[in-house]
Design an enzyme around this catalytic site. Structure first.
Site, short mmCIF file in Angstrom:
data_model
loop_
_atom_site.label_atom_id
_atom_site.label_comp_id
_atom_site.label_asym_id
_atom_site.label_seq_id
_atom_site.Cartn_x
_atom_site.Cartn_y
_atom_site.Cartn_z
N TRP A 165 32.81 44.85 40.49
CA TRP A 165 33.05 45.97 41.59
C TRP A 165 34.43 46.96 40.93
O TRP A 165 34.37 48.02 40.56
CB TRP A 165 33.25 45.63 42.74
CG TRP A 165 33.64 46.50 43.82
CD1 TRP A 165 33.59 47.92 43.73
CD2 TRP A 165 34.19 46.20 45.35
NE1 TRP A 165 34.12 48.41 44.89
CE2 TRP A 165 34.36 47.35 45.81
CE3 TRP A 165 34.31 45.13 45.81
CZ2 TRP A 165 34.50 47.50 46.93
CZ3 TRP A 165 34.68 45.23 47.19
CH2 TRP A 165 34.98 46.45 47.98
N ALA A 175 37.97 41.14 37.74
CA ALA A 175 39.16 41.10 36.92
C ALA A 175 39.23 42.60 36.23
O ALA A 175 38.26 43.25 36.02
CB ALA A 175 38.84 39.88 35.67
N TYR A 215 29.18 51.17 42.53
CA TYR A 215 30.48 50.83 41.95
C TYR A 215 30.87 51.70 40.91
O TYR A 215 30.44 51.32 39.52
CB TYR A 215 30.54 49.42 41.11
CG TYR A 215 30.26 48.23 42.10
CD1 TYR A 215 30.33 48.34 43.69
CD2 TYR A 215 29.74 46.96 41.63
CE1 TYR A 215 30.06 47.29 44.43
CE2 TYR A 215 29.50 45.85 42.65
CZ TYR A 215 29.67 45.94 43.90
OH TYR A 215 29.43 45.13 44.86
N ARG A 221 40.01 39.74 48.13
CA ARG A 221 40.28 41.06 47.29
C ARG A 221 41.65 41.02 46.88
O ARG A 221 42.56 42.00 46.97
CB ARG A 221 39.99 42.26 48.27
CG ARG A 221 38.81 42.03 48.80
CD ARG A 221 38.18 43.56 49.70
NE ARG A 221 36.94 42.90 50.23
CZ ARG A 221 36.18 43.84 50.78
NH1 ARG A 221 36.25 45.39 50.44
NH2 ARG A 221 35.11 43.67 51.47
N ARG A 227 41.79 48.86 50.13
CA ARG A 227 42.53 47.43 50.83
C ARG A 227 43.48 47.86 51.91
O ARG A 227 43.92 47.31 52.79
CB ARG A 227 42.84 46.57 49.56
CG ARG A 227 41.88 46.01 48.95
CD ARG A 227 42.60 45.01 47.77
NE ARG A 227 43.43 45.84 47.02
CZ ARG A 227 43.95 45.33 45.88
NH1 ARG A 227 44.11 43.99 45.96
NH2 ARG A 227 44.65 45.78 45.19
#
Length: 327
Positions: A21, A295, A57, A223, A242
């Site tokens: 993602w 990552a 994504y 996350r 976030r």
């Protein structure tokens, strides 16, 4: 690396799977394409053979990155997990959200899993991934506007054509899984699970254990929150989703960091990072088959993979479980 079979299938995947993602940049404040490709290659070198992605994504970017990264791999040695059912180029189905492409263009995203749409999406994914089959094809989110049997009849046709090997779901509850099972055998459900987000343990985990369905835990590090690197005044990049989530409000970050401080001695005893300990704990949980770990670069990817080397004793697992239960 450890490898585990999905459900009652013959498909083996790495217990730590590369989650792509963030590699697509979308909702993560952009991405560095070359670093993302190197991250996938580096994780493969240390045994991470499975990669999970989705068309949404980066609106195709993540799948293209995965396709480029695996060019040099032997196709039968890598497992590609992708999804369908989130359209940014078609206003049909359940409206999901307003969002932005990586270039800043506004988009409306819909959850739609109609038959013709799935057939179309599969062809587009195969092109971007540079392959002629997908190992695990998953509906990304439930679509209330399309009968579940219509959705999985389409996936069944793709399996008959050899374009898809196995079918899975994401974000389905137990009742939705049971309904889908009437049409097609499911091998897995990809759902959010972490030390601070365990809602699935009430109903979905017991259903999956009873019916031999694998759980692919996404956001096991919440996350990035469970790495211990997020503090209460952390500054997120523009475009990073976030910043507005409840788990990233200062109070919740502080509460989480108290929990992490308590389990840190166990990580240190194993010469591991907090993130590695959390990943290992996740795949030790009842019903959890694999943990998806994202990552941004090769170093992060290798660190995630090395979580598999931690061997936790029954006593250590109980200590962590007790602390998590008290959270």
């Amino acid at each position: 690396m450890e490898y585990r079979k999905l459900g009652n299938s013959d498909l083996e995947v790495s217990a730590i799977t590369f989650g792509a993602w963030a590699a697509g940049g979308w909702m993560w404040g952009s991405t560095d394409r070359n670093e993302a490709i190197e991250a996938i290659k580096a994780s493969y070198e240390v045994g991470v053979t499975s990669i999970d992605t989705a068309p949404i994504y980066g609106q195709g970017v993540s799948e293209e990155i995965v396709g480029e990264a695996i060019k040099g791999f032997s196709r039968d040695k890598v497992q590609i997990l992708t999804k369908f059912g989130m359209r940014w180029d078609l206003a049909k189905g359940d409206f999901a959200m307003k969002s932005f492409k990586n270039n800043g263009d506004a988009i409306d995203v819909y959850k739609y899993a109609g038959k013709e749409s799935i057939i179309y999406e599969c062809e587009q994914s195969l092109k971007r991934l540079g392959t002629d089959y997908i190992d695990l094809y998953q509906i990304h989110w439930p679509d209330s506007t399309t009968p579940i049997d219509e959705t999985f009849e389409a996936v069944s046709r793709l399996i008959e054509q050899g374009k898809v090997r196995h079918a899975g779901v994401c974000n389905y509850n137990a009742a939705q899984m049971a309904e889908a099972e009437k049409t097609l055998n499911l091998v897995s459900n990809q759902i959010p699970f972490s030390m601070v987000n365990r809602g699935i343990e009430a109903e979905t985990v017991p259903y999956c254990i009873k019916n031999n369905k694998s759980i692919l835990a996404y956001s096991p590090l919440e996350r990035g929150l469970l790495t211990g690197k997020i503090h209460s005044d952390y500054q997120f990049k523009e475009g990073d989703h976030r910043a507005n989530l409840a788990h990233f409000k200062p109070e919740f970050i502080e509460k989480t960091n108290v929990l992490l401080a308590k389990i840190k001695p166990i990580a240190e005893a194993h010469h591991a990072s907090l993130g590695q300990l959390v990943l290992r704990w996740t795949i030790e949980r009842p019903g959890i088959t694999i943990a998806l770990a994202g990552a941004r670069n090769a170093e992060q990817a290798v660190q995630n993979a090395e979580a598999i080397n931690i061997k936790l004793s029954a006593e250590e697992l109980k200590t962590i479980d007790d602390l998590v239960n008290a959270f």
